[in-house]
Write an enzyme that holds these catalytic residues in place. Structure first.
Site, short mmCIF file in Angstrom:
data_model
loop_
_atom_site.label_atom_id
_atom_site.label_comp_id
_atom_site.label_asym_id
_atom_site.label_seq_id
_atom_site.Cartn_x
_atom_site.Cartn_y
_atom_site.Cartn_z
N LYS A 193 46.88 28.29 38.47
CA LYS A 193 46.78 27.09 37.62
C LYS A 193 46.91 25.79 38.42
O LYS A 193 47.44 25.77 39.53
CB LYS A 193 47.79 27.17 36.49
CG LYS A 193 47.30 28.15 35.42
CD LYS A 193 48.07 28.14 34.16
CE LYS A 193 47.37 29.09 33.18
NZ LYS A 193 48.21 29.45 32.06
N ARG A 228 50.55 37.37 33.57
CA ARG A 228 49.09 37.36 33.47
C ARG A 228 48.55 36.91 34.82
O ARG A 228 48.85 35.80 35.26
CB ARG A 228 48.69 36.40 32.35
CG ARG A 228 47.23 36.38 31.99
CD ARG A 228 47.01 35.46 30.78
NE ARG A 228 45.60 35.39 30.43
CZ ARG A 228 44.72 34.61 31.05
NH1 ARG A 228 45.10 33.81 32.02
NH2 ARG A 228 43.45 34.62 30.68
#
Ligand code: HH2
Length: 244
Positions: A193, A228
């Site tokens: 991210k 995840r």
């Protein structure tokens, strides 16, 4: 949870797995690397992403869900009820719901449900995220949604990067134990991210492996039950090392 984005525009793997055969092959590779769940998504929710019609989303995800569900647990990463319903028909058993609004769909089908926190919607969520107390507000939101859900398996997820500044993301990770203390199993997604890029001299999305694994390991050490990840093999290796 291995990430499988069947999209042209996901922020780190957009376009790589649009062909269903390539997607299934990549999903099976992640299973061989140790993923317990494959999270199939047909709509990017990266900041600024445009919404996709349910028809298009279904066209992307259904063949992949169908092919993988005989081999591994499949979750469907969607904000749309009709996509979740059809994916469950095709074999998915977990609804990964970034809108935290599809509990009724999971309940009706007997599937599990992930409630993720997001402030705003993907098109605008990074423009001006604001909280008085991000940890308390995210926790209260998730507990309220989870308590109200008539689903036997509920996961909560702080939604790293979804309407959050760098400081908000770091606070949520620093205080993950407060989500774990709710008693609901916690899922965390930090993989590749943007905030990790900012923390690592603006590394591009495909060069955030160490930061992704480090934050996954942190989350697991704080008590997260699932992470995840795009890079399954090194994440599983880190998780196994922590278990030892
Ligand atoms: N993050 C993304 C998508 N789905 N689901 C949960 N539960 N938690 C997350 O943190 C999460 C999620 C965004 O990442 P990615 O799928 O890699 O990108 P894109 O939204 O561009 O497809």
């Amino acid at each position: 949870m291995g990430v499988l984005n069947v999209t042209p525009d996901s922020f780190s793997d957009g376009g790589r797995w649009l062909d269903p055969d390539a997607a299934v092959e990549h999903g099976l590779r992640m299973v061989a690397e140790g993923a317990d769940v494959i999270d199939v998504g047909g709509e990017s929710t990266r900041p600024g992403a445009e919404p996709v019609s349910s028809d298009e989303e279904l066209r992307r995800v259904l063949p992949v869900v169908e092919a993988l569900s005989g081999h591994v647990r499949v979750s469907i990463d969607t904000r749309h009820a009709e996509v979740a319903e059809a994916a469950i028909q095709a074999g998915a058993t977990l609804v990964n719901d970034v809108s935290a609004s599809l509990a009724h769909v999971a309940a009706a089908a007997g599937a599990g449900w992930v409630a993720m926190h997001m402030q705003g919607d993907p098109r605008t969520m990074q423009q001006a995220p604001a909280y008085d107390d991000v940890v308390a507000e995210v926790r209260a939101f998730l507990v309220e949604r989870a308590d109200a859900a008539e689903v036997t398996e509920v996961w909560i997820d702080p939604g790293i990067g979804f309407g959050k500044t760098m400081a908000h993301n770091l606070s949520l990770l620093r205080h993950l134990d407060q989500l774990v203390a709710t008693g609901y199993p916690v899922l965390v997604g930090t993989s590749r991210k943007g905030f990790l890029g900012k923390l690592t001299d603006n590394a591009p999305a495909d060069d955030r492996l160490e930061a992704s694994v480090a934050t996954a390991a942190w989350a697991i050490a704080q008590g997260a039950g699932m992470v995840r990840a795009h890079d399954v093999a090194p994440t599983v290796e880190a998780a196994r090392l922590l278990d030892r």
